[in-house]
Design a protein around this motif. Structure first.
Motif, mmCIF file in Angstrom:
data_model
loop_
_atom_site.group_PDB
_atom_site.id
_atom_site.type_symbol
_atom_site.label_atom_id
_atom_site.label_comp_id
_atom_site.label_asym_id
_atom_site.label_seq_id
_atom_site.Cartn_x
_atom_site.Cartn_y
_atom_site.Cartn_z
ATOM 1 N N TYR A 66 0.800 -1.213 0.001
ATOM 2 C CA TYR A 66 0.004 0.063 -0.059
ATOM 3 C C TYR A 66 0.790 1.266 0.169
ATOM 4 O O TYR A 66 0.540 2.359 -0.734
ATOM 5 N N ALA A 67 2.183 1.329 0.725
ATOM 6 C CA ALA A 67 2.872 2.188 1.076
ATOM 7 C C ALA A 67 3.555 2.615 -0.535
ATOM 8 O O ALA A 67 3.611 3.676 -1.001
ATOM 9 N N ASP A 68 3.833 1.601 -1.113
ATOM 10 C CA ASP A 68 4.448 1.502 -2.746
ATOM 11 C C ASP A 68 3.336 2.318 -3.486
ATOM 12 O O ASP A 68 3.586 3.078 -4.318
ATOM 13 N N PHE A 69 2.213 1.803 -3.469
ATOM 14 C CA PHE A 69 1.000 2.239 -4.446
ATOM 15 C C PHE A 69 0.965 3.913 -4.059
ATOM 16 O O PHE A 69 0.709 4.419 -5.036
ATOM 17 N N VAL A 70 0.825 4.409 -2.842
ATOM 18 C CA VAL A 70 0.614 5.754 -2.456
ATOM 19 C C VAL A 70 1.792 6.475 -2.891
ATOM 20 O O VAL A 70 1.603 7.646 -3.594
ATOM 21 N N THR A 71 2.783 6.064 -2.750
ATOM 22 C CA THR A 71 4.081 6.601 -3.282
ATOM 23 C C THR A 71 4.132 6.754 -4.841
ATOM 24 O O THR A 71 4.387 7.965 -5.255
ATOM 25 N N ALA A 72 3.689 5.874 -5.643
ATOM 26 C CA ALA A 72 3.411 5.905 -6.951
ATOM 27 C C ALA A 72 2.299 7.017 -7.296
ATOM 28 O O ALA A 72 2.697 7.719 -8.437
ATOM 29 N N MET A 73 1.370 6.814 -6.591
ATOM 30 C CA MET A 73 0.245 7.809 -7.089
ATOM 31 C C MET A 73 0.784 9.412 -6.793
ATOM 32 O O MET A 73 0.257 10.125 -7.489
ATOM 33 N N MET A 74 1.254 9.448 -5.674
ATOM 34 C CA MET A 74 1.908 10.859 -5.465
ATOM 35 C C MET A 74 2.726 11.419 -6.527
ATOM 36 O O MET A 74 2.801 12.494 -6.999
ATOM 37 N N ALA A 75 3.853 10.508 -6.851
ATOM 38 C CA ALA A 75 4.763 10.736 -8.066
ATOM 39 C C ALA A 75 3.785 10.842 -9.372
ATOM 40 O O ALA A 75 4.200 12.069 -10.102
ATOM 41 N N PHE A 76 2.759 10.195 -9.610
ATOM 42 C CA PHE A 76 2.023 10.407 -10.743
ATOM 43 C C PHE A 76 1.232 11.722 -10.747
ATOM 44 O O PHE A 76 1.198 12.696 -11.556
ATOM 45 N N PHE A 77 0.824 12.087 -9.749
ATOM 46 C CA PHE A 77 0.168 13.488 -9.593
ATOM 47 C C PHE A 77 1.191 14.836 -9.477
ATOM 48 O O PHE A 77 0.714 15.550 -10.179
ATOM 49 N N MET A 78 2.158 14.479 -9.155
ATOM 50 C CA MET A 78 3.243 15.397 -9.033
ATOM 51 C C MET A 78 3.785 15.741 -10.660
ATOM 52 O O MET A 78 3.894 16.820 -11.054
ATOM 53 N N LEU A 79 3.730 14.647 -11.247
ATOM 54 C CA LEU A 79 4.157 14.752 -12.831
ATOM 55 C C LEU A 79 3.093 15.414 -13.622
ATOM 56 O O LEU A 79 3.279 16.238 -14.338
ATOM 57 N N MET A 80 1.885 15.106 -13.221
ATOM 58 C CA MET A 80 0.714 15.784 -13.642
ATOM 59 C C MET A 80 0.441 17.413 -13.646
ATOM 60 O O MET A 80 0.408 18.193 -14.391
ATOM 61 N N TRP A 81 0.856 17.643 -12.387
ATOM 62 C CA TRP A 81 1.118 19.113 -12.065
ATOM 63 C C TRP A 81 2.103 19.882 -12.574
ATOM 64 O O TRP A 81 1.860 21.065 -12.981
ATOM 65 N N LEU A 82 3.175 19.049 -12.874
ATOM 66 C CA LEU A 82 4.480 19.920 -13.284
ATOM 67 C C LEU A 82 4.090 20.034 -15.017
ATOM 68 O O LEU A 82 4.575 21.001 -15.689
ATOM 69 N N LEU A 83 3.699 19.124 -15.366
ATOM 70 C CA LEU A 83 3.132 19.182 -17.044
ATOM 71 C C LEU A 83 2.286 20.314 -17.271
ATOM 72 O O LEU A 83 2.040 21.164 -18.274
ATOM 73 N N ASN A 84 1.206 20.432 -16.200
ATOM 74 C CA ASN A 84 0.443 21.646 -16.393
ATOM 75 C C ASN A 84 0.867 23.206 -15.999
ATOM 76 O O ASN A 84 0.500 23.951 -16.441
ATOM 77 N N ALA A 85 1.906 22.987 -15.087
ATOM 78 C CA ALA A 85 2.212 24.386 -14.663
ATOM 79 C C ALA A 85 3.677 24.967 -15.210
ATOM 80 O O ALA A 85 4.010 26.112 -14.739
ATOM 81 N N THR A 86 4.188 24.106 -16.290
ATOM 82 C CA THR A 86 5.289 24.647 -16.767
ATOM 83 C C THR A 86 5.100 24.988 -18.264
ATOM 84 O O THR A 86 4.077 24.345 -19.095
ATOM 85 N N THR A 87 5.923 25.993 -18.879
ATOM 86 C CA THR A 87 5.966 26.051 -20.351
ATOM 87 C C THR A 87 6.687 25.056 -21.143
ATOM 88 O O THR A 87 7.249 24.200 -20.518
ATOM 89 N N GLU A 88 6.510 24.889 -22.489
ATOM 90 C CA GLU A 88 7.217 24.010 -23.407
ATOM 91 C C GLU A 88 8.722 24.257 -23.188
ATOM 92 O O GLU A 88 9.305 23.108 -23.284
ATOM 93 N N LYS A 89 9.192 25.440 -22.852
ATOM 94 C CA LYS A 89 10.706 25.599 -22.913
ATOM 95 C C LYS A 89 11.282 25.126 -21.709
ATOM 96 O O LYS A 89 12.150 24.549 -21.623
ATOM 97 N N GLN A 90 10.469 25.473 -20.610
ATOM 98 C CA GLN A 90 10.903 24.758 -19.483
ATOM 99 C C GLN A 90 10.930 23.159 -19.253
ATOM 100 O O GLN A 90 11.601 22.525 -18.633
#
Length: 268
Positions: A32-56
């Motif tokens: 379960y801890a591994d699953f939660v960590t993976a989900m947190m990394a996934f949502f962090m990735l989605m946030w970064l893709l939405n919050a950064t420009t193409e150049k960044q």
């Protein structure tokens, strides 16, 4: 006889066998801890893709997948790596072999193309460089919000100035980059920096020295057929903002010629 039979009666010991696992075990907690960590990394990735420009995003991708090997040359710095950084692009720029450094510069496509053309001509991207291979050790180029910064710096045993006057080496460097500067009419700024003085004096000489060196470069530009009227700012920064960690390092003796973006108003 009855008592003897009682003594021979077998003694039966029942032991309860404990089985680990099942719903009473702890293995599911690890999963379960591994699953939660993976989900947190996934949502962090989605946030970064939405919050950064193409150049960044391109900068992040380049950071994790470098394509340029660490340079074999030395930038003249101190330390075990001889002034080199382990990163690729950053190392190349420190050593005078790289292109435009990653930055937060937000310019138009036309401005970036103009500045990239100047950088390519100086550093020899896609062809021969305007600057000899030996002289390139003294040159770095970086892109900023203000424009393209062409930096010339001392190396041990190869100074760019004798006191306030440019050496023959500095004159050769100016003559080498002048053709690229002449092709683009952008305004120019000249910034001069010096290494710190080894002894604290009542009247620090680094201020008048840096100012005199910056003005000497301004006076030398017309000799390289770069119109003096394009220079909108000449500044001496003394020993402020050192490029090397050691304030006495010769690497801190440097000249910056800034090719200013058209949209940037000159500072007064």
């Amino acid at each position: 006889m009855a008592g003897k039979k009682d003594n021979q009666r077998p003694i039966i010991i029942k032991r309860k066998k404990v089985v680990e696992g099942g719903h009473h075990g702890g293995a599911w907690k690890v999963a379960y801890a591994d699953f939660v960590t993976a989900m947190m990394a996934f949502f962090m990735l989605m946030w970064l893709l939405n919050a950064t420009t193409e150049k960044q995003r391109k900068g992040l991708a380049d950071y994790f997948s470098p394509t340029i090997a660490v340079s074999r040359a030395s930038g003249g710095g101190d330390g075990a790596l001889g002034g080199r950084s382990m990163s690729t692009d950053a190392s190349q720029v420190q050593l005078g072999r790289g292109g435009i450094t990653p930055s937060e510069a937000n310019g138009t496509a036309a401005e970036d193309a103009t500045l990239a053309a100047i950088e390519a001509a100086i550093m020899g991207k896609g062809g021969d460089s305007l600057v000899d291979e030996e002289l390139l050790r003294h040159v770095t180029v970086r892109l900023t919000d203000e424009g393209l910064v062409i930096e010339f710096f001392d190396l041990p045993g190869s100074p760019l100035f004798e006191g306030e006057e440019p050496t023959h080496l500095m004159s050769r460097l100016l003559a080498s980059v002048a053709p690229a500067l002449r092709e683009h009419p952008n305004a120019l700024a000249i910034e001069a920096y010096t290494a710190a003085e080894p002894v604290v004096t009542r009247e620090p000489m680094v201020w008048p020295l840096s100012s005199a060196r910056a003005d000497a470069i301004r006076r030398a530009l017309p000799e390289a057929d770069v119109v003096d009227g394009r220079v909108v700012r000449v500044t001496g920064h003394a020993d402020r903002r050192p490029a090397a960690s050691d304030p006495l390092s010769s690497r801190n003796n440097r000249i910056e010629i800034v090719v200013i973006r058209d949209r940037v108003a000159p500072r007064r």
